[in-house]
Design an enzyme around this catalytic site. Structure first.
Site, PDB file in Angstrom:
ATOM      1  CB  ILE A  14      -0.954   0.007   1.211  1.00 41.23           C
ATOM      2  CG1 ILE A  14      -1.816  -1.270   1.213  1.00 41.23           C
ATOM      3  CG2 ILE A  14      -1.837   1.260   1.176  1.00 41.23           C
ATOM      4  CD1 ILE A  14      -2.796  -1.380   2.367  1.00 41.23           C
ATOM      5  CE  LYS A  39       9.942   9.285   8.699  1.00 43.04           C
ATOM      6  NZ  LYS A  39      10.771   9.274   7.532  1.00 43.04           N
ATOM      7  CB  ILE A  81      21.106   1.584   9.287  1.00 44.87           C
ATOM      8  CG1 ILE A  81      21.857   2.643   8.492  1.00 44.87           C
ATOM      9  CG2 ILE A  81      21.977   1.063  10.428  1.00 44.87           C
ATOM     10  CD1 ILE A  81      22.210   3.892   9.304  1.00 44.87           C
ATOM     11  CE  LYS A 126      13.867   8.729  10.257  1.00 44.62           C
ATOM     12  NZ  LYS A 126      14.668   9.548   9.335  1.00 44.62           N
ATOM     13  CB  THR A 147      10.770   7.268  -2.614  1.00 48.17           C
ATOM     14  OG1 THR A 147      10.507   8.540  -3.186  1.00 48.17           O
ATOM     15  CG2 THR A 147      12.223   6.918  -2.788  1.00 48.17           C
ATOM     16  N   GLY A 206       7.694   2.543  -1.580  1.00 50.01           N
ATOM     17  CA  GLY A 206       6.829   1.502  -2.133  1.00 50.01           C
ATOM     18  C   GLY A 206       7.308   1.043  -3.513  1.00 50.01           C
ATOM     19  N   GLY A 219      16.054   6.652   0.688  1.00 47.44           N
ATOM     20  CA  GLY A 219      16.252   6.217  -0.695  1.00 47.44           C
ATOM     21  C   GLY A 219      15.485   4.941  -0.978  1.00 47.44           C
TER      22      GLY A 219
HETATM   23  N1  HSE Z   1      13.283  12.783   5.695  1.00 50.36           N
HETATM   24  C1  HSE Z   1      14.035  11.657   6.154  1.00 50.36           C
HETATM   25  C2  HSE Z   1      15.508  12.023   6.252  1.00 50.36           C
HETATM   26  C3  HSE Z   1      13.826  10.497   5.240  1.00 50.36           C
HETATM   27  O1  HSE Z   1      15.893  13.100   5.768  1.00 50.36           O
HETATM   28  O2  HSE Z   1      16.291  11.290   6.820  1.00 50.36           O
HETATM   29  C4  HSE Z   1      14.102   9.153   5.836  1.00 50.36           C
HETATM   30  O3  HSE Z   1      13.337   8.870   6.955  1.00 50.36           O
END
Ligand code: HSE
Length: 440
Positions: free
Chosen positions: A13, A109, A140, A209, A17, A19, A306
Site C-alpha cells: 500500500i 515512523k 541500516i 526515530k 519512493t 513503495g 532512498g
Molecule cells: N526525511 C528523512 C531524512 C527520510 O531526511 O532522513 C528518511 O526517513
C-alpha cells in the site's frame, strides 16, 4: 533448507519512493529468494492513489487498486506492506490488517513514534506481527538488531545521526562555508529536502526515530512527545567554523541515554569532537551508535533513505515473516515490547558544556558582562575566542539546562553591552555515553 510448501502473498500500500523500491526489489529478486532462501514471494496486490505510477512501474492492471480496503480484505494476502506514511489511513490499515490475521511491515515512523504501544498490542492480540525495521535509519539494520541481537545487553546509549536531510545541510555548510538558507534551497532543488522541510529541519522526524529506537533499546515506552526536539535553523556557517577551530563538528544528534534519573531522550544540534566516528558521517548518510554494557561501543552506518536502501529493510522484514509462512508455520505473535516503565528525564536536568556566541552592543564591555552573568549563575567560563567580525564565543563548564536558560536570558538583556546572543549550542559529553560498560 526446508522446501517451500506454499507461496507467500504480499500486498503493498503506497507506491512512493519506498513503495516503488519495494515493488522493484521483490520483482527483480523473486527468483533469488526462491533459489537461495526457499521462499516463494509473490506481490498479489498493489495500492496507490494514482494509477499512473503503477503504470510507470509496469504493474499489471489486474494487481492494481486505488482502494486500500481491497488489499486488507484480500484473503490470499499474508503480509501487508504499509508505505504511505502519516497517521491516517495508516492506523486503519494496521488495525484492519491485524483483524484480518495479516502481518504488517511498515516504514511509518510518525505513526509508530506516537502509537507503537497501542499498535503492537493490537498485533499481539490478533496473533500477528508488526515489523518496522525501515522506520529508523533507512537501510541500516538497527531496529531488529536492538530488538534481537543486542537484547542480551543493558543498553546504555542509542544515539546518532538519523536524519539525512539535516546531515546533508550541515555537511555542505561545513564543507563549503555556505549559509543555512542557501544550502536548504539547493537541497530542495536537488530533492534532498522536502518543499516543506519542517519535519526534518526542526528535528521532528529524528524525534520519531529516536522515540522508536529508545523504546526498543531500553524496553520501555518512549513517545515522540517525550523527546525534547530542537532543529538546525539557527546554525550558521560561522558557528560551524568556530566549532572547527575548537576541535568540534556540529551534528544534529538524536540521543537516548540511560541515566540514574531516567532516560534522557533528545534531538538537537550539538558539538562533538571532530575525532568521534559520528563526526565523520557526512552528506545524507545516517549512523546509529549503540553502547551496551556487554558489547561496548558499536556503530551502524548506511543510507538513511532512498528507494532501495529503505526497500532493503522492508523486504528483510517481509522475508523474516515469509520464512515460517512458506513452510506452513505461523510467525510468533508480536512480543510484549515494553516490559518496564523507566522515567523520562526532564531536559532541565541535563548538564552539558555550552558554546555561546555573542555580538557586542554599543556600550560597556560585552565579554565582562557575559562572564559576570555566567559567574552569578554558577557557570564557569572555560574559554573565550574573539572572532574576526568583533563578536566572540564562550565555552562554558558543565551547566544544568535550567541555569543556562536563565543565564542566556539575562545575558541577552545586556544593558547595551550585548546586542545579541547569536547562538548557544550544547557541547555533548560523549564520555558519559559509554559509562557502565562491563570490564572484560
Ligand atoms: N526525511 C528523512 C531524512 C527520510 O531526511 O532522513 C528518511 O526517513
Amino acid at each position: 533448507m526446508q522446501p517451500s510448501t506454499r507461496t507467500v502473498n504480499v500486498g503493498i500500500i503506497g507506491l512512493g519512493t519506498v513503495g516503488g523500491g519495494v515493488y522493484r526489489l521483490i520483482t527483480t529478486h523473486a527468483e533469488r529468494y526462491r533459489k537461495n532462501l526457499g521462499i516463494d514471494l509473490r506481490i498479489a496486490r498493489v495500492c496507490n492513489r494514482s494509477e499512473k505510477r503503477a503504470h510507470e512501474l509496469g504493474i499489471d492492471p489486474e494487481q492494481f487498486t486505488s482502494d486500500w480496503h481491497d488489499v486488507v480484505s484480500d484473503p490470499s494476502i499474508d503480509i501487508v506492506v504499509e508505505v504511505i506514511g502519516g497517521e491516517h489511513p495508516a492506523t486503519e490499515i494496521f488495525e484492519q490488517s491485524f483483524a484480518a490475521g495479516k502481518h504488517v511491515v511498515t516504514a511509518n515512523k510518525a505513526l509508530l513514534g506516537r502509537h507503537m504501544e497501542k499498535l503492537s498490542a493490537a498485533a499481539r492480540a490478533a496473533g500477528v506481527q508488526l515489523r518496522c525495521e525501515a522506520s529508523c535509519g533507512g537501510g541500516i539494520p538497527i531496529v531488529n538488531t536492538l530488538e534481537h541481537d543486542l537484547s542480551g545487553n543493558e543498553v546504555i546509549t542509542v544515539a546518532g545521526i538519523v536524519n539525512g536531510t539535516t546531515n546533508y545541510i550541515l555537511s555542505r555548510m561545513a564543507e563549503e562555508g555556505l549559509g543555512y538558507e542557501e544550502v536548504l534551497a539547493d537541497a530542495q532543488r536537488l530533492g534532498y529536502a522536502e518543499a516543506d522541510p519542517t519535519a526534518d529541519v526542526d528535528g521532528l522526524d529524528a524525534a520519531s526515530k529516536i522515540a522508536i529506537l529508545s523504546s526498543i533499546g531500553f524496553a520501555t515506552r518512549i513517545t515522540t512527545d517525550d523527546v525534547h526536539a530542537q532543529g538546525i535553523r539557527a546554525i550558521s556557517a560561522q558557528d560551524i567554523e568556530v566549532a572547527r577551530k575548537l576541535g568540534y563538528a556540529i551534528k544534529m544528534l538524536a540521543i537516548g541515554h540511560r541515566t540514574d534519573s531516567g532516560i534522557d531522550v533528545r534531538v538537537h544540534p550539538a558539538m562533538i569532537p571532530a575525532s568521534h566516528p559520528l563526526a565523520g558521517v557526512s552528506g545524507a548518510m545516517n549512523a546509529v551508535y549503540v553502547v551496551g554494557d556487554a558489547v561496548g561501543e558499536t556503530m551502524f552506518y548506511g543510507a538513511g533513505a532512498g528507494a532501495f536502501p529503505t526497500a532493503s529493510a522492508v523486504v528483510g522484514d517481509v522475508l523474516a515473516l515469509a520464512e515460517p509462512l512458506s513452510v506452513g508455520t505461523s510467525p510468533l505473535p508480536e512480543p510484549e515490547p515494553f516490559k518496564r516503565e523507566l522515567a523520562i528525564r526532564d531536559i532541565r536536568d541535563l548538564s552539558t558544556r555550552y558554546y555561546v556566541r555573542i555580538v557586542p552592543g554599543d556600550t560597556g564591555d560585552a565579554q565582562v558582562h557575559a562572564e559576570e552573568v555566567l559567574t552569578e549563575h554558577g557557570i564557569a567560563t572555560e574559554q573565550v575566542m574573539k572572532l574576526e567580525d568583533g563578536s566572540f564565543a564562550l565555552v562554558t563548564g558543565a551547566v544544568c539546562e535550567g541555569a543556562m536558560t536563565n543565564a542566556l536570558a539575562e545575558m541577552a538583556r545586556g544593558e547595551g553591552a550585548v546586542r545579541e546572543v547569536a547562538n548557544a549550542i550544547r557541547i555533548e559529553d560523549m564520555a558519559a555515553w559509554t559509562e557502565g560498560i562491563e570490564a572484560n
